[in-house]
Design a protein around this motif. Structure first.
Motif, PDB file in Angstrom:
ATOM      1  N   ASP A 174     -74.995 -15.923 -31.533  1.00 41.18           N
ATOM      2  CA  ASP A 174     -76.363 -16.260 -31.157  1.00 41.18           C
ATOM      3  C   ASP A 174     -76.877 -17.480 -31.913  1.00 41.18           C
ATOM      4  O   ASP A 174     -78.013 -17.920 -31.686  1.00 41.18           O
ATOM      5  CB  ASP A 174     -77.287 -15.059 -31.386  1.00 41.18           C
ATOM      6  CG  ASP A 174     -77.154 -14.464 -32.781  1.00 41.18           C
ATOM      7  OD1 ASP A 174     -76.150 -14.733 -33.467  1.00 41.18           O
ATOM      8  OD2 ASP A 174     -78.064 -13.734 -33.192  1.00 41.18           O
ATOM      9  N   LEU A 175     -76.044 -18.066 -32.788  1.00 42.36           N
ATOM     10  CA  LEU A 175     -76.431 -19.271 -33.514  1.00 42.36           C
ATOM     11  C   LEU A 175     -75.643 -20.502 -33.077  1.00 42.36           C
ATOM     12  O   LEU A 175     -76.145 -21.625 -33.195  1.00 42.36           O
ATOM     13  CB  LEU A 175     -76.254 -19.066 -35.028  1.00 42.36           C
ATOM     14  CG  LEU A 175     -77.097 -17.959 -35.668  1.00 42.36           C
ATOM     15  CD1 LEU A 175     -76.863 -17.916 -37.175  1.00 42.36           C
ATOM     16  CD2 LEU A 175     -78.572 -18.134 -35.357  1.00 42.36           C
ATOM     17  N   PRO A 182     -67.836 -25.149 -42.472  1.00 45.01           N
ATOM     18  CA  PRO A 182     -68.169 -26.564 -42.300  1.00 45.01           C
ATOM     19  C   PRO A 182     -69.003 -26.814 -41.038  1.00 45.01           C
ATOM     20  O   PRO A 182     -68.727 -26.245 -39.979  1.00 45.01           O
ATOM     21  CB  PRO A 182     -66.802 -27.246 -42.183  1.00 45.01           C
ATOM     22  CG  PRO A 182     -65.812 -26.252 -42.696  1.00 45.01           C
ATOM     23  CD  PRO A 182     -66.387 -24.910 -42.410  1.00 45.01           C
ATOM     24  N   VAL A 183     -70.008 -27.670 -41.176  1.00 47.39           N
ATOM     25  CA  VAL A 183     -70.829 -28.105 -40.047  1.00 47.39           C
ATOM     26  C   VAL A 183     -70.802 -29.633 -40.016  1.00 47.39           C
ATOM     27  O   VAL A 183     -71.334 -30.269 -40.923  1.00 47.39           O
ATOM     28  CB  VAL A 183     -72.281 -27.613 -40.165  1.00 47.39           C
ATOM     29  CG1 VAL A 183     -73.085 -28.062 -38.939  1.00 47.39           C
ATOM     30  CG2 VAL A 183     -72.341 -26.105 -40.319  1.00 47.39           C
ATOM     31  N   VAL A 234     -81.425 -24.134 -33.810  1.00 49.70           N
ATOM     32  CA  VAL A 234     -80.647 -23.633 -34.951  1.00 49.70           C
ATOM     33  C   VAL A 234     -80.211 -24.823 -35.810  1.00 49.70           C
ATOM     34  O   VAL A 234     -79.720 -25.824 -35.290  1.00 49.70           O
ATOM     35  CB  VAL A 234     -79.410 -22.842 -34.486  1.00 49.70           C
ATOM     36  CG1 VAL A 234     -78.575 -22.388 -35.682  1.00 49.70           C
ATOM     37  CG2 VAL A 234     -79.842 -21.642 -33.650  1.00 49.70           C
ATOM     38  N   SER A 235     -80.381 -24.712 -37.123  1.00 56.13           N
ATOM     39  CA  SER A 235     -79.977 -25.780 -38.035  1.00 56.13           C
ATOM     40  C   SER A 235     -78.668 -25.431 -38.721  1.00 56.13           C
ATOM     41  O   SER A 235     -78.224 -24.270 -38.696  1.00 56.13           O
ATOM     42  CB  SER A 235     -81.060 -26.001 -39.100  1.00 56.13           C
ATOM     43  OG  SER A 235     -81.113 -24.896 -39.992  1.00 56.13           O
ATOM     44  N   ALA A 236     -78.068 -26.421 -39.362  1.00 51.40           N
ATOM     45  CA  ALA A 236     -76.846 -26.187 -40.134  1.00 51.40           C
ATOM     46  C   ALA A 236     -77.103 -25.179 -41.245  1.00 51.40           C
ATOM     47  O   ALA A 236     -76.266 -24.310 -41.531  1.00 51.40           O
ATOM     48  CB  ALA A 236     -76.333 -27.507 -40.709  1.00 51.40           C
ATOM     49  N   ASP A 237     -78.266 -25.263 -41.875  1.00 48.50           N
ATOM     50  CA  ASP A 237     -78.610 -24.319 -42.943  1.00 48.50           C
ATOM     51  C   ASP A 237     -78.719 -22.902 -42.410  1.00 48.50           C
ATOM     52  O   ASP A 237     -78.338 -21.937 -43.098  1.00 48.50           O
ATOM     53  CB  ASP A 237     -79.928 -24.726 -43.603  1.00 48.50           C
ATOM     54  CG  ASP A 237     -79.785 -25.984 -44.451  1.00 48.50           C
ATOM     55  OD1 ASP A 237     -78.643 -26.323 -44.831  1.00 48.50           O
ATOM     56  OD2 ASP A 237     -80.814 -26.636 -44.723  1.00 48.50           O
ATOM     57  N   ASP A 238     -79.242 -22.740 -41.196  1.00 50.28           N
ATOM     58  CA  ASP A 238     -79.378 -21.408 -40.601  1.00 50.28           C
ATOM     59  C   ASP A 238     -78.017 -20.736 -40.450  1.00 50.28           C
ATOM     60  O   ASP A 238     -77.838 -19.573 -40.833  1.00 50.28           O
ATOM     61  CB  ASP A 238     -80.022 -21.500 -39.207  1.00 50.28           C
ATOM     62  CG  ASP A 238     -81.476 -21.913 -39.260  1.00 50.28           C
ATOM     63  OD1 ASP A 238     -82.128 -21.661 -40.275  1.00 50.28           O
ATOM     64  OD2 ASP A 238     -81.953 -22.504 -38.269  1.00 50.28           O
ATOM     65  N   ILE A 239     -77.048 -21.465 -39.906  1.00 46.95           N
ATOM     66  CA  ILE A 239     -75.747 -20.852 -39.629  1.00 46.95           C
ATOM     67  C   ILE A 239     -74.973 -20.617 -40.929  1.00 46.95           C
ATOM     68  O   ILE A 239     -74.263 -19.620 -41.068  1.00 46.95           O
ATOM     69  CB  ILE A 239     -74.944 -21.707 -38.613  1.00 46.95           C
ATOM     70  CG1 ILE A 239     -73.904 -20.840 -37.904  1.00 46.95           C
ATOM     71  CG2 ILE A 239     -74.322 -22.935 -39.246  1.00 46.95           C
ATOM     72  CD1 ILE A 239     -73.332 -21.474 -36.650  1.00 46.95           C
ATOM     73  N   LYS A 240     -75.125 -21.501 -41.911  1.00 45.30           N
ATOM     74  CA  LYS A 240     -74.461 -21.308 -43.200  1.00 45.30           C
ATOM     75  C   LYS A 240     -75.040 -20.103 -43.937  1.00 45.30           C
ATOM     76  O   LYS A 240     -74.307 -19.349 -44.592  1.00 45.30           O
ATOM     77  CB  LYS A 240     -74.595 -22.568 -44.047  1.00 45.30           C
ATOM     78  CG  LYS A 240     -73.740 -23.730 -43.565  1.00 45.30           C
ATOM     79  CD  LYS A 240     -73.889 -24.935 -44.485  1.00 45.30           C
ATOM     80  CE  LYS A 240     -72.985 -26.084 -44.054  1.00 45.30           C
ATOM     81  NZ  LYS A 240     -73.101 -27.258 -44.961  1.00 45.30           N
ATOM     82  N   ALA A 241     -76.354 -19.916 -43.846  1.00 46.19           N
ATOM     83  CA  ALA A 241     -77.011 -18.813 -44.548  1.00 46.19           C
ATOM     84  C   ALA A 241     -76.596 -17.458 -43.992  1.00 46.19           C
ATOM     85  O   ALA A 241     -76.709 -16.437 -44.684  1.00 46.19           O
ATOM     86  CB  ALA A 241     -78.532 -18.970 -44.452  1.00 46.19           C
ATOM     87  N   ASN A 242     -76.110 -17.435 -42.751  1.00 46.86           N
ATOM     88  CA  ASN A 242     -75.715 -16.178 -42.124  1.00 46.86           C
ATOM     89  C   ASN A 242     -74.206 -15.982 -42.080  1.00 46.86           C
ATOM     90  O   ASN A 242     -73.711 -15.143 -41.325  1.00 46.86           O
ATOM     91  CB  ASN A 242     -76.288 -16.111 -40.709  1.00 46.86           C
ATOM     92  CG  ASN A 242     -77.773 -15.836 -40.697  1.00 46.86           C
ATOM     93  OD1 ASN A 242     -78.204 -14.695 -40.820  1.00 46.86           O
ATOM     94  ND2 ASN A 242     -78.576 -16.885 -40.577  1.00 46.86           N
TER      95      ASN A 242
END
Length: 265
Positions: A199-200, A235-236, A221-229
């Protein structure tokens, strides 16, 4: 005035659920002419959506032995062994024959979910915790290990840190094992993890290391959002793509298939 109102209404982005997003993004990955091993829920919805949009020649295969099931709108099967799916299907075979089709290379894509996935695409649907005293017992493999061992895999799942872990508690369905060429060394030269749809965003795997990487982020969705989850370093790329949001046409098809929102709520 009427024209102006119409323009305003057309500019409003459609509202959709996380499950609808998973189904749409997964459907877009399927290609015309492929044979896909699909389970019930999101995998089946995605496969039918693909058939009704860009892939009319897509063949759906059920583990229970149904090839080319006929699924009526509003009557989604609760199981791949649901015999109502056999009515007007293209072919009925035994479970053994289904697995033989898989082993002979006639299945292009396997489609499944899991409770845990790690950086190399290994899936766990067996248990959470220690094998001798698990915290949670899960459904297990079914045909998941066979499918993941022999076909290219698409996984659809919610993106949470507890699901995206450094190392799965148990490998129910193999991805790229320890990365690199370890899958081939283990005797699995074909198949492997192709895409992970969440969903991200949409995730893929690097050609050499076979480690998971971000291919695209969903709108908002930001790079920080997906890394935090994610429970490991993911890597983004700086120039990462952004997916196109589900269209009204795609959502209309899904909602006609699942009017009671059993799988798309």
């Amino acid at each position: 005035m009427t024209t102006e109102r119409a323009r305003v209404s057309l500019s409003v982005a459609p509202v959709y659920t996380g499950s609808e997003l998973l189904a749409v993004m997964s459907a877009r990955l399927l290609k015309d002419g492929q044979t896909v091993f699909a389970g019930v829920g999101i995998p089946l919805l995605a496969a039918i959506l693909a058939q009704k949009t860009h892939a009319p020649g897509l063949t759906i295969l059920f583990e229970g032995g149904v090839i080319g099931p006929f699924v009526e709108a509003g009557k989604l099967p609760p199981s791949t062994n649901e015999q109502r799916c056999s009515r007007r299907a293209n072919m009925l075979v035994s479970i053994t024959e289904v697995l033989l089709l898989l082993q002979r290379g006639y299945v292009d894509v396997g489609f499944m979910g899991g409770a845990q996935i790690d950086r190399f695409g290994n899936l766990n649907s067996s248990f959470i915790g220690d094998a001798e005293n698990p915290k949670i017992r899960l459904p297990g493999t079914g045909g998941g290990n066979d499918i993941a061992s022999l076909a290219d895999m698409i996984v659809a799942m919610k993106h949470e840190k507890r699901r995206f872990v450094e190392k799965v508690d148990f490998i129910t369905s193999p991805g790229f094992l320890d990365g690199g060429d370890t899958r081939a060394q283990a005797g699995l030269p074909a198949g492997g993890m192709f895409r992970v749809v969440t969903d991200l965003g949409i995730l893929g795997f690097e050609a050499e290391s076979r480690a998971m990487t971000v291919l695209a982020l969903h709108p908002g969705v930001s790079a920080d959002d997906i890394k935090a989850n994610t429970g490991f370093d993911l890597p983004v790329p700086d120039d990462v793509e952004v997916t196109q949001a589900p269209t009204m046409d795609e959502l209309a098809i899904l909602r006609e298939l699942d009017p009671e929102r059993l799988y798309t709520a």
